[in-house]
Design an enzyme around this catalytic site. Structure first.
Site, PDB file in Angstrom:
ATOM      1  N   ASP A 228       0.942  -1.179   0.149  1.00  0.00           N
ATOM      2  CA  ASP A 228       0.125  -0.133  -0.014  1.00  0.00           C
ATOM      3  C   ASP A 228       0.746   1.348   0.020  1.00  0.00           C
ATOM      4  OD1 ASP A 228      -2.302  -1.601   0.212  1.00  0.00           O
ATOM      5  OD2 ASP A 228      -2.084  -1.795   2.379  1.00  0.00           O
TER       6      ASP A 228
ATOM      7  N   LYS B 191       1.995   2.167  -5.159  1.00  0.00           N
ATOM      8  CA  LYS B 191       2.675   1.451  -6.257  1.00  0.00           C
ATOM      9  C   LYS B 191       1.674   1.718  -7.521  1.00  0.00           C
ATOM     10  CE  LYS B 191       2.359  -2.498  -4.285  1.00  0.00           C
ATOM     11  NZ  LYS B 191       2.039  -2.158  -2.950  1.00  0.00           N
TER      12      LYS B 191
ATOM     13  N   ASN C  69      -5.262 -10.460  -3.600  1.00  0.00           N
ATOM     14  CA  ASN C  69      -4.974  -9.920  -2.399  1.00  0.00           C
ATOM     15  C   ASN C  69      -4.679  -8.492  -2.166  1.00  0.00           C
ATOM     16  OD1 ASN C  69      -2.801 -10.692  -3.707  1.00  0.00           O
ATOM     17  ND2 ASN C  69      -1.565 -11.605  -1.749  1.00  0.00           N
TER      18      ASN C  69
ATOM     19  N   GLY D 113      -4.710  -4.524  -3.340  1.00  0.00           N
ATOM     20  CA  GLY D 113      -5.518  -3.422  -3.426  1.00  0.00           C
ATOM     21  C   GLY D 113      -4.935  -2.276  -4.107  1.00  0.00           C
ATOM     22  N   HIS D 114      -5.123  -1.989  -5.401  1.00  0.00           N
ATOM     23  CA  HIS D 114      -4.366  -0.806  -6.057  1.00  0.00           C
ATOM     24  C   HIS D 114      -5.078   0.285  -6.598  1.00  0.00           C
ATOM     25  CE1 HIS D 114      -0.738  -4.106  -7.106  1.00  0.00           C
ATOM     26  NE2 HIS D 114      -0.771  -3.627  -6.005  1.00  0.00           N
TER      27      HIS D 114
ATOM     28  N   GLN E  58       2.037  -6.130  -3.085  1.00  0.00           N
ATOM     29  CA  GLN E  58       2.543  -6.065  -1.789  1.00  0.00           C
ATOM     30  C   GLN E  58       3.843  -5.360  -1.674  1.00  0.00           C
ATOM     31  OE1 GLN E  58       1.482  -9.832  -3.153  1.00  0.00           O
ATOM     32  NE2 GLN E  58      -0.606  -8.701  -2.666  1.00  0.00           N
TER      33      GLN E  58
ATOM     34  N   GLY F  67     -10.839  -3.391   3.537  1.00  0.00           N
ATOM     35  CA  GLY F  67     -11.503  -2.225   4.147  1.00  0.00           C
ATOM     36  C   GLY F  67     -10.770  -2.140   5.560  1.00  0.00           C
TER      37      GLY F  67
ATOM     38  N   LEU G 223       3.853  12.636   0.546  1.00  0.00           N
ATOM     39  CA  LEU G 223       4.365  13.596   1.035  1.00  0.00           C
ATOM     40  C   LEU G 223       3.597  14.573   1.697  1.00  0.00           C
ATOM     41  CD1 LEU G 223       7.528  14.340   2.023  1.00  0.00           C
ATOM     42  CD2 LEU G 223       7.511  15.775   0.064  1.00  0.00           C
TER      43      LEU G 223
END
Ligand code: GDP
Ligand code: IMO
Ligand code: MG
Length: 429
Positions: free
Chosen positions: A13, A16, A38, A40-41, A227, A305, A335
């Protein structure tokens, strides 16, 4: 652009997908090399938010070939839903049929894999891994135990039938006697496979070999990781890890191209750290600052979630990730989230609370992490909105000092700075 691997360098997370989407403008071919749904992008383009799990994040350009590579595991129902969701947001279905490709060598996540994943977690009780329950571990376990079903198997009825005859008696014993789950009949498995075949058929690329000879020679390739290195099966916080290799080494294998085609490994780091699931996290903040990072950063999992655990940037694990993950450049995301803080901390070492020893080597046994506290250096915040900055020059001096310090400690250049979720909110240094 050089052929680039986009690697998550923390616990996943890191942003990426935003970076992949950004770099995809200059690529001809984008390939996901490991993991499954698995992941989540999130990609935000022109103010519109898209969630991907298996589909490579380059798909929004609608003219780039995007492939789910051999190193991935596919839950066809999830992929079908994902495509439908993106189509509902206005991306034409024909684009997927034209540009989305699936390697025949990728493995299928069967229903029994998700059943086992759920059961494993329940059985582990307080020692659970905190998986996404997407069947990832059990699918990779079968792959390595040489009893997995690959995409190509779905297209050969006779061989599939024989394969199921070999797999099923053992799998049913495991389901019944290890997990207390209902066994499957051969008919049920064949029916499941037939359904998966019809979902995947438009996308499976049986002619990938000749294309890859051309891609390797003549095209710009972007490798998309899922990941992060601290969740890597070999180098992460084992056993609180995923079951594949997100590092650039994983890209060399999972994208069917070998290592020499890779010119650049872009490690994506968030300006602070987050983690979902269990496992130690040395800089985790269980206080108002952690809560503020979660709130301002919107730190909730895209797949499950779940609220993400938050903490300050950890240069000890970052240096380790750079080494084992083969990272050559850094993309630093979020940032802008740090703009709200009076003070910003960087963990520069770990202190062992039992012995008093201070180390900047990453302790690889995660069960010892409870003995360590971070040694922080504190920097003055900049307290200015930076989300509209588009050049390095426009950043406030305190932000520049923080970035310089990070580069100095990590020994690599930060070449991309992300100051917001949208494509536009990016500084290329
Ligand atoms: P991934 O799994 O590494 O692709 O990351 P996720 O999509 O799971 O989580 C990253 C989240 O941060 C998403 O909601 C992104 O839209 C968002 N994001 C990415 N870069 C930035 C950034 O620079 N600033 C802010 N505020 N949000 C960002
Ligand atoms: P992206 O690609 C964050 C975590 C799970 C759990 C561990 C094992 O969005 O960065 P698994 O289901 O893989 O067996 O779970 O790994 N995990 C992730 N955490 N981002 C991800 O993907 C993750 N994929 C798995 O929470 O701790
Ligand atoms: Mg994610």
């Amino acid at each position: 652009m050089k052929n680039t691997v986009v690697v998550g360098a923390q616990f996943g997370d890191e942003g990426k997908a935003k970076i992949t989407d950004l770099l995809a403008t200059e690529a001809d071919f984008i390939i996901r090399y490991q993991g499954g749904s698995n992941a989540g992008h999130t990609v935000v383009a022109d103010g519109k938010k898209y969630a991907f799990h298996l589909i490579p994040s380059g798909i929004l350009y609608e003219n780039k070939v995007c492939m789910i590579g051999a190193g991935c595991v596919i839950k066809p129902d999830d992929l079908e839903k994902e495509i439908n969701d993106v189509v509902a947001q206005g991306i034409k279905r024909e684009y997927f049929e034209k540009y989305l490709k699936i390697s025949p060598l990728a493995h299928i996540t069967m229903k029994y894999h998700t059943d086992i994943d759920g059961c494993n977690e329940t059985a582990l009780g307080p020692n659970k891994i905190g998986t996404t329950k997407k069947g990832i571990g059990p699918t990779y376990a079968d792959k390595y135990n040489r009893c997995g079903i690959r995409v190509e198997d779905l297209f050969n009825k006779e061989l599939l039938s024989k394969k199921i005859d070999n797999i099923l008696p053992k799998k049913n014993k495991e389901l019944e006697f290890v997990y207390g789950l209902k066994p499957f009949t051969k008919e049920q498995i064949l029916e499941e496979c037939e359904r998966y075949k019809s979902i995947l058929e438009p996308y499976v690329d049986f002619n990938w070999q000749e294309k890859f000879f051309d891609y390797k020679k003549n095209k710009t390739i972007l490798f998309e990781g899922a990941q992060g290195i601290m969740l890597d099966i070999d180098y992460g916080t084992y056993p609180f890890v995923t079951s594949s290799s997100p590092s650039a080494g994983g890209a060399a294998v999972g994208a069917s191209m070998g290592p020499m085609v890779i010119n650049r490994v872009l490690g994506v780091f968030k300006s602070y750290m987050t983690r979902v699931g269990e496992g130690a996290f040395v800089t985790e903040l269980d206080d108002d600052t952690g809560e503020e990072l979660r709130k301002i950063g919107g730190e909730y999992g895209v797949t499950t979630g779940r609220p993400r655990r938050c903490g300050w940037f950890d240069t000890v694990s970052a240096k380790y990730a750079i080494m084992v993950g083969g990272i050559t450049e850094i993309a630093l995301t979020k940032l802008d989230v740090l703009s709200n803080f009076d003070e910003i901390k960087l963990a520069v070492a770990y202190k062992n609370i039992e012995t008093g020893d201070v180390t900047s080597n990453y302790p690889t046994n995660v069960f010892t992490h409870k003995n360590y506290v971070p040694v922080y250096e504190t920097y003055k915040g900049w307290k200015t909105d930076i989300s509209k900055c588009r050049t390095y020059k426009e950043l406030p001096q305190n932000a520049k000092s923080y970035l310089k310090k990070l580069e100095e400690i990590l020994g690599l250049k930060i070449t991309i700075i992300s100051v917001g979720p949208d494509r536009e909110q990016t500084i290329i240094v």
